[in-house]
Write an enzyme that holds these catalytic residues in place. Sequence first.
Site, PDB file in Angstrom:
ATOM      1  N   THR A  43     -31.239 -81.896  44.717  1.00  0.00           N
ATOM      2  CA  THR A  43     -31.640 -81.736  43.320  1.00  0.00           C
ATOM      3  C   THR A  43     -30.864 -82.749  42.492  1.00  0.00           C
ATOM      4  O   THR A  43     -29.650 -82.877  42.640  1.00  0.00           O
ATOM      5  CB  THR A  43     -31.341 -80.307  42.820  1.00  0.00           C
ATOM      6  OG1 THR A  43     -32.117 -79.377  43.559  1.00  0.00           O
ATOM      7  CG2 THR A  43     -31.673 -80.168  41.340  1.00  0.00           C
ATOM      8  N   ARG A  50     -36.025 -72.406  42.869  1.00  0.00           N
ATOM      9  CA  ARG A  50     -36.774 -72.538  44.115  1.00  0.00           C
ATOM     10  C   ARG A  50     -37.284 -71.172  44.580  1.00  0.00           C
ATOM     11  O   ARG A  50     -38.443 -71.034  44.994  1.00  0.00           O
ATOM     12  CB  ARG A  50     -35.886 -73.182  45.173  1.00  0.00           C
ATOM     13  CG  ARG A  50     -35.415 -74.587  44.780  1.00  0.00           C
ATOM     14  CD  ARG A  50     -34.290 -75.103  45.674  1.00  0.00           C
ATOM     15  NE  ARG A  50     -34.739 -75.288  47.051  1.00  0.00           N
ATOM     16  CZ  ARG A  50     -33.925 -75.634  48.047  1.00  0.00           C
ATOM     17  NH1 ARG A  50     -32.621 -75.795  47.802  1.00  0.00           N
ATOM     18  NH2 ARG A  50     -34.397 -75.808  49.265  1.00  0.00           N
ATOM     19  N   LEU A  58     -25.315 -78.157  41.796  1.00  0.00           N
ATOM     20  CA  LEU A  58     -26.705 -78.498  42.055  1.00  0.00           C
ATOM     21  C   LEU A  58     -26.840 -78.687  43.564  1.00  0.00           C
ATOM     22  O   LEU A  58     -25.919 -79.167  44.218  1.00  0.00           O
ATOM     23  CB  LEU A  58     -27.120 -79.792  41.345  1.00  0.00           C
ATOM     24  CG  LEU A  58     -27.229 -79.775  39.819  1.00  0.00           C
ATOM     25  CD1 LEU A  58     -27.586 -81.167  39.308  1.00  0.00           C
ATOM     26  CD2 LEU A  58     -28.259 -78.763  39.340  1.00  0.00           C
ATOM     27  N   ASP A  59     -27.980 -78.315  44.106  1.00  0.00           N
ATOM     28  CA  ASP A  59     -28.216 -78.550  45.527  1.00  0.00           C
ATOM     29  C   ASP A  59     -28.158 -80.043  45.833  1.00  0.00           C
ATOM     30  O   ASP A  59     -28.393 -80.880  44.961  1.00  0.00           O
ATOM     31  CB  ASP A  59     -29.594 -78.013  45.934  1.00  0.00           C
ATOM     32  CG  ASP A  59     -29.705 -76.508  45.794  1.00  0.00           C
ATOM     33  OD1 ASP A  59     -28.671 -75.834  45.903  1.00  0.00           O
ATOM     34  OD2 ASP A  59     -30.829 -76.031  45.566  1.00  0.00           O
ATOM     35  N   LYS A  60     -27.888 -80.357  47.086  1.00  0.00           N
ATOM     36  CA  LYS A  60     -27.789 -81.749  47.526  1.00  0.00           C
ATOM     37  C   LYS A  60     -28.995 -82.575  47.088  1.00  0.00           C
ATOM     38  O   LYS A  60     -28.845 -83.695  46.585  1.00  0.00           O
ATOM     39  CB  LYS A  60     -27.655 -81.797  49.047  1.00  0.00           C
ATOM     40  CG  LYS A  60     -27.695 -83.202  49.637  1.00  0.00           C
ATOM     41  CD  LYS A  60     -27.673 -83.157  51.160  1.00  0.00           C
ATOM     42  CE  LYS A  60     -27.826 -84.553  51.755  1.00  0.00           C
ATOM     43  NZ  LYS A  60     -27.847 -84.516  53.244  1.00  0.00           N
TER      44      LYS A  60
END
Length: 330
Positions: A142, A239, A138-140
């Site tokens: 998110t 996104r 997961l992105d930082k």
Amino acid sequence: MNEASSTLTVEIPFQYAGRRFDQVLAELFPDYSRSRLTGWIKSGDALLDGAQVAPRQLVKGGEQVSLVAVAAQEVPMAPEAIALDIRYEDADVLVINKPVGLVVHPGAGNPAGTLQNALLHYDPGLVEIPRAGIVHRLDKDTSGLMVVARSLRAHTSLVEQLSERAMHRQYEALVMGPMISGGSVDAPIGRHPKDRVKQAIVDEPAGRPAVTHYRVRERFRAHTLVQCNLETGRTHQIRVHMAHIRHPLVGDTLYGGGLRLPKAATPELTEVLRAFKRQALHAERLEFAHPVGGKTVAVEAERPADLAGLVLALRADTKVNGEADNARRR
């Protein structure tokens, strides 16, 4: 340098007939970089029907791939006492609810303080598992659920479920603009041709297939709360896809979701929107077959406080202004 490995096997679907072996591997094993997969082909750790072939070898479909995934430790993996929100746990798997701001892997600019460091402190045995058991990211900024393998058999199973699109991942996102209805985005994603930090819609073969299904949960005056379900797991997929249909995520400055205040927004909504400094995305549900026995494991994580506060402010603004067809579904 610590190394661990797991052997992964999969049959190449016939839809890939005529494509290069290295390209097919990149789609079947999306958690590994193309350069690493190419290296494994050249070293004989990735075999086609039991034989070593060149990366450019064309496949026919139906062949068996055997991949020995060797994970070399690229940065020091120091255990760190970082609190974890564990939502499911047994001898083979962990499901973690990752908070906003926590980086998943150590790397340039983030040598420590990551989820990987936290996992090694919680379970030192994870040092023997590729990527300390982390099989997807997961992105930082998110929040939400991630599954972690605690054994090599679990790692093999979970990676295969990801490559075969058998792991179900559901997200909640708050996007810009009023959506009329749900739908699907089927558009390949690859590295942006000019901005290496970004992903973009890129034609194949440079872009990899990516499918996102979305449905409207709640409409506000100038925003929409949506549920997103992934068929694939490309970098920044939701996104990029939401921006592609001109509904970028709130707070996502990288893909066009910068601050936009609705006309006559209430002071409370204005304050909350100005303070919201991340993409409004939360991985709320994860479902997979348990690596041992195959039972279904389904885990949910509630909306985090910052996103919940933003939703409440949008509801209040909509009620005050009375301009939205608020078809609330949740």
